[in-house]
Design a protein around this motif. Structure first.
Motif, PDB file in Angstrom:
ATOM      1  N   VAL A 126      45.046  41.341  41.524  1.00  0.00           N
ATOM      2  CA  VAL A 126      43.858  41.749  41.924  1.00  0.00           C
ATOM      3  C   VAL A 126      43.506  40.981  43.320  1.00  0.00           C
ATOM      4  N   VAL A 145      35.638  41.117  45.042  1.00  0.00           N
ATOM      5  CA  VAL A 145      36.815  42.034  44.697  1.00  0.00           C
ATOM      6  C   VAL A 145      36.932  43.234  45.674  1.00  0.00           C
ATOM      7  N   VAL A 205      38.120  46.511  46.680  1.00  0.00           N
ATOM      8  CA  VAL A 205      38.350  48.124  46.085  1.00  0.00           C
ATOM      9  C   VAL A 205      38.364  49.282  47.155  1.00  0.00           C
ATOM     10  N   SER A 215      40.608  48.373  41.997  1.00  0.00           N
ATOM     11  CA  SER A 215      41.327  47.482  42.659  1.00  0.00           C
ATOM     12  C   SER A 215      42.678  47.551  43.035  1.00  0.00           C
TER      13      SER A 215
END
Length: 435
Positions: free
Chosen positions: A271, A278, A280, A286
């Motif tokens: 990831v 994170v 995305v 992801s």
């Protein structure tokens, strides 16, 4: 085996959990702290409950001598107790609501393994897909004596208010808490590392907001980088650049937030992340096709706000595992810095074929009748004569920005607005003057 495991029970995770459960999926939610997340337990809700008391006193002060006499004093202990009575039951209600709906509740710290299995305090769980909704936490300075610094949670839980309180940073959270402390009788100092400004807000309106805080007696120090905190017999002693020193009783950090990703072991799943969270795509997916993320843990350009997290949760709830999922399409998003006087902003204020208008509304009847001391509105209008942005400071900026947000989102023209009859006297009845 679950269909979906959501890590984090904040507003975004909850919205998603209920949506997926309504679609008859087997859903679990993991939480390591209070059920419901930061906003209702530690952030927005507790702050605004206490702010209501400060606002009431400030409004009374503004009307003093104009038909209102007598004096009011804020009692910190009583104000804090009111906050606890309103917000403390939320975590239990959230937990009970999930259980009643048939959503599995898993308590503990979550960590992924290389086999895409989730381990929560030694217990092993698995799902077809996972959604990371772990939010963010206060950023802490790495300086000598950092153990004496506090975050917003510590401040809101103070049983008794210190006489002198210092806030590091000019972010919205710190500015709001500073007003709580000042309203309750503390001497308040705000220290900024650079020139005084409020990031992500219009410069002119931001300066007006800071001047208003100064008029309340809040003291500002700019271009100061704190390098050391010492505990003394009198309290705390701060040392900074250019020979700066300050004695205080309590220090609150307000120097930004960091995403809660460090304990999840996301690297083993491939990831992709950054210092902002994170990473995305336009479907909140992801780099691992089985891992999604939403809310403040996501690295994104839109504001990290509770309503945004809930919007993303609802979006995923409607689109996960659909045959033709839609890309997420954010509406215009308003931001507000709360206080007795509020600052709010929405949309854009500059660009090609954009005309900006400035209004000092303090003399308008809608504001004079409530004795609003600082009321200014800056709006942006495109070549189609539609509102596309606004920046506001006033006692009712939070309400006005929501009305303008609707006008922008729905592309309401002056001609259309003139076909409506709105209650008078209200801030809504002034809307047509801004075109």
């Amino acid at each position: 085996m679950f269909d979906f495991i959501i890590i984090g029970s904040g507003p975004g995770g909850l919205a998603l959990a209920y949506k997926l459960k309504a679609r008859n999926y087997k859903v679990a939610v993991v939480e390591k702290d209070k059920w419901g997340g930061t906003c209702p337990n530690y952030g927005c809700d507790p702050t605004k409950v206490m702010m209501a008391v400060v606002e009431a006193k400030q409004h009374a002060d503004q009307l003093f001598g104009e038909g209102l006499s007598g004096g009011l004093k804020i009692d910190w202990e009583s104000m804090r107790q009111r906050k606890l009575e309103i917000t403390d039951p939320y975590a239990e209600r959230t937990f009970n609501g999930l259980i009643k709906s048939g959503i599995e509740c898993i308590y503990g710290k979550a960590k992924f393994t290389s086999s895409e299995v989730l381990v929560v305090d030694g217990r092993v769980y698995s799902a077809r897909k996972y959604i990371i909704a772990t939010g963010s936490r206060a950023r802490h300075l790495s300086i000598e004596g950092a153990e004496y610094l506090n975050d917003s949670n510590h401040f809101l839980n103070l049983e008794h208010l210190p006489q002198n309180i210092t806030f590091l940073g000019t972010g919205p959270v710190g500015l709001e808490l500073a007003q709580l402390a000042k309203g309750a009788g503390a001497h308040v100092t705000i220290i900024a590392q650079s020139n005084l400004k409020i990031a992500h807000f219009d410069k002119e309106i931001g300066e007006a907001y800071l001047e208003n805080l100064k008029s309340l007696g809040i003291e500002f120090k700019s271009q100061i980088l704190i390098s050391k905190v010492e505990k003394t017999s009198k309290g705390l002693f701060l040392t900074g650049n250019n020979g700066f020193t300050l004695e205080t009783d309590f220090v609150v950090e307000g120097v930004g937030r960091v995403p809660n990703i460090d304990l999840l072991n996301l690297d083993v799943l491939g990831v992709e992340t950054s210092s902002s969270g994170v990473i995305v795509d336009d479907f909140l997916q992801s780099s691992n096709p089985n891992i999604y993320a939403l809310g403040d843990v996501v690295a994104k350009s839109v504001p990290h706000l509770t309503p945004v997290s809930e919007f993303e949760g609802n979006y995923l709830g409607d689109n996960l595992e659909m045959e033709n999922p839609k890309m997420i399409n954010y509406p215009v998003i308003p931001s507000v810095v709360y206080g007795s006087t509020k600052m709010a902003e929405v949309g854009i204020l500059e660009g090609e074929n954009i005309k900006v208008k400035f209004f000092d509304t303090s003399s308008w009847y809608s504001y004079r009748r409530i004795a609003d001391p600082v009321a200014k509105v800056k709006v942006a209008i495109n070549d189609k004569k539609e509102l596309v942005g606004a920046s506001i400071i006033s006692n009712v900026a939070d309400e006005l920005v929501n009305l303008i947000t609707i006008l922008i989102q729905k592309k309401v023209s002056l001609e259309q607005l003139d076909q409506m009859i709105l209650a008078y006297p209200t801030i809504a009845s002034d809307l047509n003057y801004f075109f």
